[in-house]
Design an enzyme around this catalytic site. Structure first.
Site, PDB file in Angstrom:
ATOM      1  N   ASP A  68       0.844  -1.198   0.000  1.00 37.80           N
ATOM      2  CA  ASP A  68       0.000   0.000   0.000  1.00 37.80           C
ATOM      3  C   ASP A  68       0.877   1.245   0.000  1.00 37.80           C
ATOM      4  O   ASP A  68       2.106   1.143   0.079  1.00 37.80           O
ATOM      5  CB  ASP A  68      -0.967  -0.014   1.200  1.00 37.80           C
ATOM      6  CG  ASP A  68      -0.263  -0.298   2.531  1.00 37.80           C
ATOM      7  OD1 ASP A  68       0.991  -0.254   2.569  1.00 37.80           O
ATOM      8  OD2 ASP A  68      -0.958  -0.565   3.520  1.00 37.80           O
ATOM      9  N   ASN A 136      -6.901  -0.328  14.206  1.00 43.21           N
ATOM     10  CA  ASN A 136      -8.343  -0.326  13.932  1.00 43.21           C
ATOM     11  C   ASN A 136      -8.770  -1.585  13.165  1.00 43.21           C
ATOM     12  O   ASN A 136      -9.881  -1.647  12.655  1.00 43.21           O
ATOM     13  CB  ASN A 136      -8.716   0.925  13.130  1.00 43.21           C
ATOM     14  CG  ASN A 136      -8.059   0.954  11.755  1.00 43.21           C
ATOM     15  OD1 ASN A 136      -7.248   0.081  11.435  1.00 43.21           O
ATOM     16  ND2 ASN A 136      -8.404   1.933  10.940  1.00 43.21           N
ATOM     17  N   HIS A 138      -7.476  -2.651  10.356  1.00 47.85           N
ATOM     18  CA  HIS A 138      -7.332  -2.607   8.900  1.00 47.85           C
ATOM     19  C   HIS A 138      -6.258  -3.582   8.413  1.00 47.85           C
ATOM     20  O   HIS A 138      -5.415  -4.050   9.184  1.00 47.85           O
ATOM     21  CB  HIS A 138      -7.100  -1.178   8.388  1.00 47.85           C
ATOM     22  CG  HIS A 138      -5.748  -0.599   8.668  1.00 47.85           C
ATOM     23  ND1 HIS A 138      -5.460   0.738   8.513  1.00 47.85           N
ATOM     24  CD2 HIS A 138      -4.578  -1.160   9.108  1.00 47.85           C
ATOM     25  CE1 HIS A 138      -4.201   0.968   8.810  1.00 47.85           C
ATOM     26  NE2 HIS A 138      -3.643  -0.172   9.180  1.00 47.85           N
ATOM     27  N   GLU A 143      -9.809  -0.102   4.999  1.00 44.27           N
ATOM     28  CA  GLU A 143     -10.261   0.462   6.270  1.00 44.27           C
ATOM     29  C   GLU A 143     -11.601  -0.129   6.705  1.00 44.27           C
ATOM     30  O   GLU A 143     -12.438  -0.476   5.869  1.00 44.27           O
ATOM     31  CB  GLU A 143     -10.404   1.988   6.107  1.00 44.27           C
ATOM     32  CG  GLU A 143      -9.086   2.696   5.809  1.00 44.27           C
ATOM     33  CD  GLU A 143      -8.129   2.748   6.990  1.00 44.27           C
ATOM     34  OE1 GLU A 143      -7.648   1.671   7.413  1.00 44.27           O
ATOM     35  OE2 GLU A 143      -7.850   3.834   7.495  1.00 44.27           O
TER      36      GLU A 143
HETATM   37  P1  PGA Z   1       2.344  -1.012  12.470  1.00 44.61           P
HETATM   38  O1  PGA Z   1       1.165  -0.726  11.462  1.00 44.61           O
HETATM   39  O2  PGA Z   1       3.043  -2.229  11.964  1.00 44.61           O
HETATM   40  O3  PGA Z   1       3.207   0.218  12.380  1.00 44.61           O
HETATM   41  O4  PGA Z   1       1.741  -1.213  13.819  1.00 44.61           O
HETATM   42  C1  PGA Z   1       0.325  -1.738  11.064  1.00 44.61           C
HETATM   43  C2  PGA Z   1      -0.845  -1.166  10.326  1.00 44.61           C
HETATM   44  O5  PGA Z   1      -1.289  -0.057  10.658  1.00 44.61           O
HETATM   45  O6  PGA Z   1      -1.355  -1.840   9.423  1.00 44.61           O
END
Ligand code: PGA
Length: 239
Positions: A68, A136, A138, A143
């Site tokens: 992404d 969250n 995702h 999302e």
């Molecule tokens: P993080 O992010 O590995 O920095 O916790 C994961 C995400 O938000 O998908």
């Protein structure tokens, strides 16, 4: 096969994950591997690079795919998924530019989704997709909401994602992202989901209930029949 493994600490999780990455490449030297960015896989990628170098694993025919990207944020500035992969994978491994398939971040529309998914299709699809879970719930930048878009798309980021640690250096609000969709993720031959870090307790516990809901996009991984999930035990207690 679906397999959940609890690890005593983040180092152990990262070591196991890096071993799996190496194994996939040893089994298929021209593998196509999709990589998430963020704090979760950072140590996995460091161990992965160290093992590649130490064991002289041939990665000349491996292609990596960026899962992404933030939209409207110049690609080669700190905080982008591109910069993360350049710093942790591309530069230390000395990859050729064609070994990384990734989204552009500026002046893009849905044609960018088509371009990237076509490139993946030409490679015969993803052999492995390394993922993290958002606070969250995702997955990539798919999302949570009342409905999910199945395919690669430009997504509107929810409030929590707009404050993602990676965006601390952005200097201005980032409102959208571009991401592989659940369809492309679930089409990968193998999923390696890494769960670690603070603020993941709620999302992880919901994930572990195995009920599938659009309010937790990661829960759709329960539909995949070759999903390996590594969980840092401590993240279940962090809140
Ligand atoms: P993080 O992010 O590995 O920095 O916790 C994961 C995400 O938000 O998908």
């Amino acid at each position: 096969m679906q397999c959940i493994q609890y690890c005593d600490h983040y180092d152990a999780l990262s070591d196991r994950a890096s071993e799996r990455l190496i194994q996939v490449i040893q089994d298929k030297p021209d593998a196509t591997i999709c990589l998430a960015t963020g704090a979760t896989p950072e140590l996995t990628y460091r161990f992965f690079v160290e093992k590649i170098q130490k064991n002289q694993v041939d990665i000349r025919n491996v292609t990596f795919v960026k899962l992404d990207e933030w939209v409207g944020f110049p690609l080669h500035t700190p905080g982008t998924c591109e910069s993360f992969l350049q710093q942790h994978i591309v530069q230390p491994l000395g990859l050729r530019p064609e070994q990384l398939i990734g989204f552009q971040s500026e002046n893009i529309d849905e044609k960018e989704c088509e371009r990237v998914t076509d490139l993946i299709a030409h490679r015969g699809g993803l052999d492995l997709c390394v993922l993290g879970i958002g606070k969250n719930g995702h997955l990539g930048l798919n999302e949570p909401g009342t409905a999910l878009e199945p395919c690669c798309h430009i997504s509107r980021l929810d409030d929590q994602t707009r404050h993602h640690d990676m965006l601390k250096t952005a200097g201005r609000p980032v409102t959208h992202g571009i991401t592989l969709g659940l369809k492309e993720i679930l089409n990968a031959k193998e999923i390696l989901l890494l769960i670690a870090g603070e603020g993941k307790s709620l999302a992880s516990r919901q994930f572990l209930t195995q009920s599938i809901t659009t309010s937790l996009p990661a829960s759709f991984l329960w539909l995949h029949n070759n999903m390996h999930c590594l969980i840092d035990q401590s993240c279940l207690n962090f809140g």
